[in-house]
Design an enzyme around this catalytic site. Structure first.
Site, mmCIF file in Angstrom:
data_model
loop_
_atom_site.group_PDB
_atom_site.id
_atom_site.type_symbol
_atom_site.label_atom_id
_atom_site.label_comp_id
_atom_site.label_asym_id
_atom_site.label_seq_id
_atom_site.Cartn_x
_atom_site.Cartn_y
_atom_site.Cartn_z
ATOM 1 C CD GLU A 1 -5.759 -1.645 -5.283
ATOM 2 O OE1 GLU A 1 -4.995 -1.950 -5.096
ATOM 3 O OE2 GLU A 1 -5.994 -0.742 -6.269
ATOM 4 C CD GLU B 1 3.444 -2.158 -3.298
ATOM 5 O OE1 GLU B 1 2.771 -2.296 -4.179
ATOM 6 O OE2 GLU B 1 2.883 -1.539 -2.246
ATOM 7 C CE LYS C 1 -5.018 14.419 -1.134
ATOM 8 N NZ LYS C 1 -4.111 14.039 -2.082
ATOM 9 C CB CYS D 1 -1.154 -1.597 -6.275
ATOM 10 S SG CYS D 1 -2.704 -2.007 -7.168
#
Length: 794
Positions: free
Chosen positions: A266, A397, A192, A300
């Site tokens: 992750e 973040e 997906k 990331c």
């Protein structure tokens, strides 16, 4: 404008990449895409679609199928039907398919790069020179693993049907990271893509079919978050591999708890970028450009936290802000720009909001005075200085082109600031003193560390994080294991419920009662009474009380965890020292073998010969992990650059262990020994029904030079103590062997700090079988692999 003027001004002119073929591909599909299931595009069963837009202009790109439960069911059925035949192919046959996919990517590299740029908003220079070539490299590399699978992974079998959910920041590269190893090792995939960036996944599916990939092996189901949830929760999917936010990763951990699904996460990061006073300042400034302004900071592992040594901070900031003014923000298809568009307006708003909060908290804002393109979602390169370690911009973040900076005085302070985060994905260390750089790299809580470099990746070097950056690795040999499972575990059956002996009251006589010998807990190298001051009887199979043990509670676990953290020096002890201590333990257990055999026989009712066999197997297992302690080593990767990447297995930290009811001594040692062999500290809960073998064992530990706090033993209810360990934020991993309910509870509660778990889902392990209960399958779960990249040259 004359040519001479260009030479005088040295200014850039536009260098647009043609998008003709990309637009023609969209036009061939009439701007509308179905799912790719069982080798063909199919319309969504609900008839519903959603729209995807061009980030640079806001213009509509295409309408894409919105995946429903029926669509996911169809994709899973196709994958399940294809997976068996695909796995049975010789490794060479699968290798040829992977090779064909790699060559297909290379042949269509420019088309893929342009579609990626217009769909994601990133500069075409990055998609052309980084994303697409690295994606092809992953298929080439994993074609090699397919070729070698029958010898290199002879004791492993494919996981089965894999659901993969990928993010929008590197859509095509993330596809390659996940699809290549899964297919190479005999799995079938339901992929997906992110709702913002589905197009290159659909393009790849079309190209893969043309390259001869069998129908059903790769399926692409598009949709929004709800579609991803349908994949995660599907009962006929064996593994979920997810890259995305920590918040969603935590939900996935909860949703898959107890299902038996393998899981790779992750997740997010807030990676430190450490600049020492002996660093090449100009090199470090260019490193910042690559660390945080590459892909608009939507990375990331972006080096978003700059930690600069005080002595060079003014000079570093001066040169960095000057460099910021030369960065160019423009249209993604302009090959002469440095930064392009943010993926979507909602992400742009998040960036703007967090920067405003940082400034409100006292940060100083630095932004170059550059003109941004009109329309679309654009944000300038940004630096925030005077940031406090607890500021929201230092802890959260941002996922945008925003670097936050603070200073430090000593290497120890730099390490403390770097590790002051709930994340642990990557880090970058800049110093001309290689000894200093490697010493710091070893102490950073991160899965990847770059020395005098940043954002280096290769298919041969595993990538992944620690803490709330997730668990599992992608790439390299360690990434292959994420798509395999031990052959020895394939036939495990649910363990039978243990027989519960009934306490039988003995009639009193005139003999003097035995002295109280209630076994205490073992915490910090000392025997300790349980906090609640309660005990529980230990019964023989005939219901006779043969001893008592303390009833541990939440406070006892807290004390044990504190003691384990205080023993952190065990992780830095030499592997030879750890090996020698394991041999000492085995030697001392051997000297008391008859005593332990008698205890096992009395508790479990097993024959004298069976009890002796368990003790001998326990001694052998200690010898095995003593042997492994100085032999389970890292490797040196040679990626396609001038340098090396050191893949170093590291202890996870403090690990809780819930031991199985059966094989009370061998089960205990089989789980504790691999953990301490690799430098972890343990809080162990022995067999709930037969704990005396473990409480007797702490006298062995006391005489075997085991440092205080390395092994802690808390007796009591397996379920209640497991809940406490799973919820404890200072426990880094939890191994739990027992009932299905225990596995479910452990996995669900571990989502709090995303600790690694190792559970058996109520399936019995033959602890006497060395293939099922010993070796690298346990050592891999006892360690994280840290890749330290060391480039050569000036």
């Amino acid at each position: 404008m004359t040519v001479a003027r260009y030479f005088d001004e040295m200014s850039y002119g536009p260098a647009p990449e043609a998008d003709t073929e990309a637009r023609q591909w969209l036009a061939r599909h009439k701007g509308e895409f179905g799912h790719f299931i069982n080798g063909a595009f199919v319309a969504p069963s609900s008839g519903k679609t959603f729209e995807t837009f061009e980030p640079a202009t806001g213009a509509l790109l295409a309408k894409v199928a919105l995946g429903s439960a029926k669509d996911v069911d169809d994709a899973v059925a196709a994958a399940r039907k294809a997976q068996g035949s695909w796995a049975k192919l010789p490794g060479h046959a699968r290798a040829r398919h992977l090779y064909a996919l790699a060559r297909t990517i290379q042949r269509h590299a420019r088309l893929i790069a342009v579609v990626e740029a217009i769909d994601n908003g990133k500069p075409v220079r990055e998609t052309r020179d980084i994303d697409v070539p690295l994606a092809a490299r992953h298929f080439y590399h994993h074609a090699g693993w397919a070729q070698l699978q029958e010898t290199e992974f002879a004791d492993q079998v494919p996981v089965g049907v894999v659901g993969q959910v990928i993010p929008w920041n590197f859509p095509f590269l993330m596809l390659a990271w996940k699809v290549a190893p899964a297919l190479a090792l005999g799995n079938a995939v339901i992929l997906k893509p992110a709702e913002f960036t589905p197009l290159t996944a659909l393009l790849f599916a079309e190209l893969a079919a043309a390259a001869g990939l069998p129908a059903g092996v790769l399926n692409v189901v598009t949709g929004e978050g709800e579609t991803g949830a349908l994949i995660v929760e599907h009962s006929d999917i064996d593994k979920i591999a997810f890259t995305g936010s920590t918040e969603v990763g935590r939900l996935i951990r909860e949703k898959t708890a107890g299902t038996g699904k393998s899981l790779t996460l992750e997740l997010g990061g807030k990676s430190p970028f450490i600049v020492f006073d002996d660093a090449d300042i100009d090199g470090a400034v260019e490193g910042v450009v690559d660390a945080i302004w590459f892909n608009q900071g939507q990375v990331c592992c972006a080096g978003s936290r700059l930690l600069v040594q005080e002595g060079v901070a003014p000079l570093f900031y001066e040169r960095l802000t000057r460099r910021m003014h030369s960065l160019r923000v423009g249209h993604p298809l302009d090959k002469a720009i440095d930064m392009a568009a943010i993926v979507a307006p909602v992400q742009l708003q998040r960036i703007e909001s967090l920067v405003a909060k940082g400034v409100a908290e006292g940060a100083k804002l630095h932004q170059p005075k550059i003109e941004l393109p009109k329309g679309g979602s654009f944000y300038p390169p940004t630096l925030l200085t005077n940031v406090q370690p607890t500021s929201i911009v230092a802890t959260e973040e941002i996922f945008g082109p925003v670097a936050v900076s603070m200073t430090f005085r000593t290497p120890e302070e730099a390490i403390q600031l770097a590790n002051h985060s709930r994340y642990g994905l990557a880090a970058s260390v800049w110093s001309e003193t290689i000894g200093l750089a490697l010493n710091v790299a070893a102490k950073l809580a991160a899965g990847v560390v770059w020395v005098n470099a940043t954002n280096l990746f290769d298919a041969a070097a595993g990538f992944g994080g620690k803490r709330e950056s997730g668990f599992g690795r992608e790439g390299g040999r360690e990434g292959c294991y994420e798509y395999l499972k031990p052959k020895a575990w394939a036939g495990r059956k649910l363990r039978a419920a243990p027989a519960e002996p009934v306490l039988k009251q003995a009639a009193g006589d005139f003999a003097a009662p035995s002295l109280d010998r209630t076994a205490k807990l073992f915490i910090g190298g000392k025997q300790a009474r349980p906090d609640g001051n309660y005990s529980r009887p230990v019964l023989s199979p005939k219901g006779k009380v043969i001893g008592e043990v303390g009833e541990g509670n939440r406070k006892d676990i807290r004390n044990a965890v504190v003691a384990a953290h205080a023993a952190s020096g065990w992780a830095s002890a030499t592997s030879h020292n750890r090996a020698q201590i394991l041999y000492y333990i085995a030697e001392n257990l051997s000297g008391r073998a008859d005593e332990f055999a008698n205890r096992i026989s009395a508790m479990t009712g097993v024959s004298a010969a069976g009890a002796k066999a368990e003790v001998e197997a326990s001694i052998s297992r200690l010898f095995s992990y003593g042997a492994w302690a100085d032999k389970y080593e890292g490797v040196v990767h040679q990626p396609p650059l001038r340098g090396v990447a050191l893949a170093m297995p590291e202890a996870i930290g403090v690990v809780g262990v819930i031991c199985p009811t059966e094989a009370p001594l061998l089960g205990f040692i089989s789980l504790v020994a691999p953990l301490i062999a690799t430098g972890n500290r343990v809080v162990a809960v022995p067999s709930e029904q037969h704990p005396l073998a473990a409480t007797d064992f702490y006298s062995i530990l006391e005489t075997s030079d085991v440092p205080a706090g390395v092994v802690n033993i808390v007796t009591g209810s397996a379920m209640e103590l497991a809940k406490t360990l799973a919820s404890h934020n200072d426990v880094d991993a939890l191994w739990a062997f027992g009932t299905q309910e225990l596995s479910t509870v452990v996995e669900k509660l571990s989502a709090g700090n995303l600790k690694r778990t190792f559970v058996d889902y109520g399936k019995a392990t033959d602890w006497f079988d060395r293939f099922a209960a010993e070796g690298q399958a346990y050592l891999r779960r006892a360690t994280d692999v840290k890749n330290i990249w060391i480039p050569y040259g000036e």
